[in-house]
Scaffold this active site. Structure first.
Site, PDB file in Angstrom:
ATOM      1  N   ASP A  91     -46.339 134.554  30.986  1.00  0.00           N
ATOM      2  CA  ASP A  91     -47.053 135.052  29.691  1.00  0.00           C
ATOM      3  C   ASP A  91     -47.133 133.943  28.835  1.00  0.00           C
ATOM      4  O   ASP A  91     -46.345 133.505  28.319  1.00  0.00           O
ATOM      5  CB  ASP A  91     -46.281 136.414  29.142  1.00  0.00           C
ATOM      6  N   ASP A 129     -43.441 128.880  33.024  1.00  0.00           N
ATOM      7  CA  ASP A 129     -43.612 130.449  32.763  1.00  0.00           C
ATOM      8  C   ASP A 129     -44.740 131.021  32.878  1.00  0.00           C
ATOM      9  O   ASP A 129     -45.738 130.496  33.372  1.00  0.00           O
ATOM     10  CB  ASP A 129     -43.288 130.401  31.194  1.00  0.00           C
TER      11      ASP A 129
END
Length: 265
Positions: free
Chosen positions: A34, A32
């Site tokens: 963020d 991922d």
């Protein structure tokens, strides 16, 4: 199907390595962005310090967050922000603790790991940060919401795709992206013995549910992905198949992977 010899355990993957014509083991590592690669939500970083109008100050309780960010970016464009301004913001977002060490590990062992990124941020911001961190070359593919600059110089944002998953926001289901990627690579005769997933958010819980017992989920400790896995494990023991290794520093992920590589049959 992704299998190692005897169906379990990394050590058996090393049998035959170094033999004539032998192919090195291949692992897929999914990131991922963020609050995983970077230590902030990049959407918040872009809007920080900007006097947003009241309707844009809070995330929408209903509807699409992607559409909300389209409106935020349009407003920022109207305020005069252009490509250089956005690039400077994204490049300045700090990496999460230990992430540089994990990147160094992956660079050292690049022949063993295929690395991809699946993010509900945007391609411009993700690419800008990865290049600034000297890590773009680690990633075979970046899957994120399309972003670019229109004739006015405004940063525009679109949805990644459409899907039928009820758990995920309408613009992106990471599970769909991951399963399609694995199927695509299988057609190209690339089979992964294990998949490793490093994330933090609720939208990382959905794809981690597609992992098998041979795989490993690395949820950031105390974040939504971690809590949701814990809740599922309590309510339905055995329903979450992958091994779960929470992390506070990404250096813990690097050490875990290093230990796996250290073992031999």
């Amino acid at each position: 199907m992704r299998r190692c010899c005897q169906g379990v355990g990394l050590p058996c993957l090393f049998k035959g390595v170094g033999m004539a014509g032998a192919r090195p083991p291949r692992f897929l590592l999914v990131f991922d962005f963020d609050e995983t690669i970077v230590d902030e939500n990049s959407d918040d970083s872009v809007a920080r310090g900007r006097a947003l109008p009241e309707p844009l100050r809070q995330s929408p309780r209903e509807g699409s967050y992607n559409e909300h960010m389209q409106r935020v970016l349009a407003f920022l464009g109207q305020q005069g922000l252009r490509a250089a301004d956005f690039r400077a913001v994204y490049e300045s977002i700090p990496l999460s603790p230990g992430m540089a060490e994990l990147f160094q590990f992956l660079s050292k062992h690049h022949e063993l790991f295929e690395v991809i990124l699946i993010s509900d941020a945007n391609t411009f911001g993700v690419e800008a940060k990865l290049r600034a961190a000297g890590a773009r070359s680690l990633f075979r593919k970046v899957f994120s919401n399309p972003a670019g600059f229109d004739r006015r110089g405004f940063l525009t944002l679109g949805p990644y795709h459409s899907h039928k998953c009820l758990r995920c926001p309408p613009n992106m289901c990471k599970r769909k992206i991951l399963t399609e990627y694995l199927a695509e690579r299988a057609q190209e005769e690339v089979e992964f013995q294990r998949v490793f997933y490093v994330g933090d958010g609720a939208n990382d819980f959905c794809p981690s549910g597609a992992l098998t017992a041979a795989d490993v989920a690395f949820p950031r400790k105390g974040y939504p992905m971690h809590r949701m896995i814990q809740e599922l494990q309590e309510k339905q023991p055995g329903a979450f198949q992958a091994a779960v290794v929470p992390w506070e520093s990404a250096a813990e992920v690097a050490r875990y992977l290093q230990e796996l590589l250290r073992r031999r049959c």
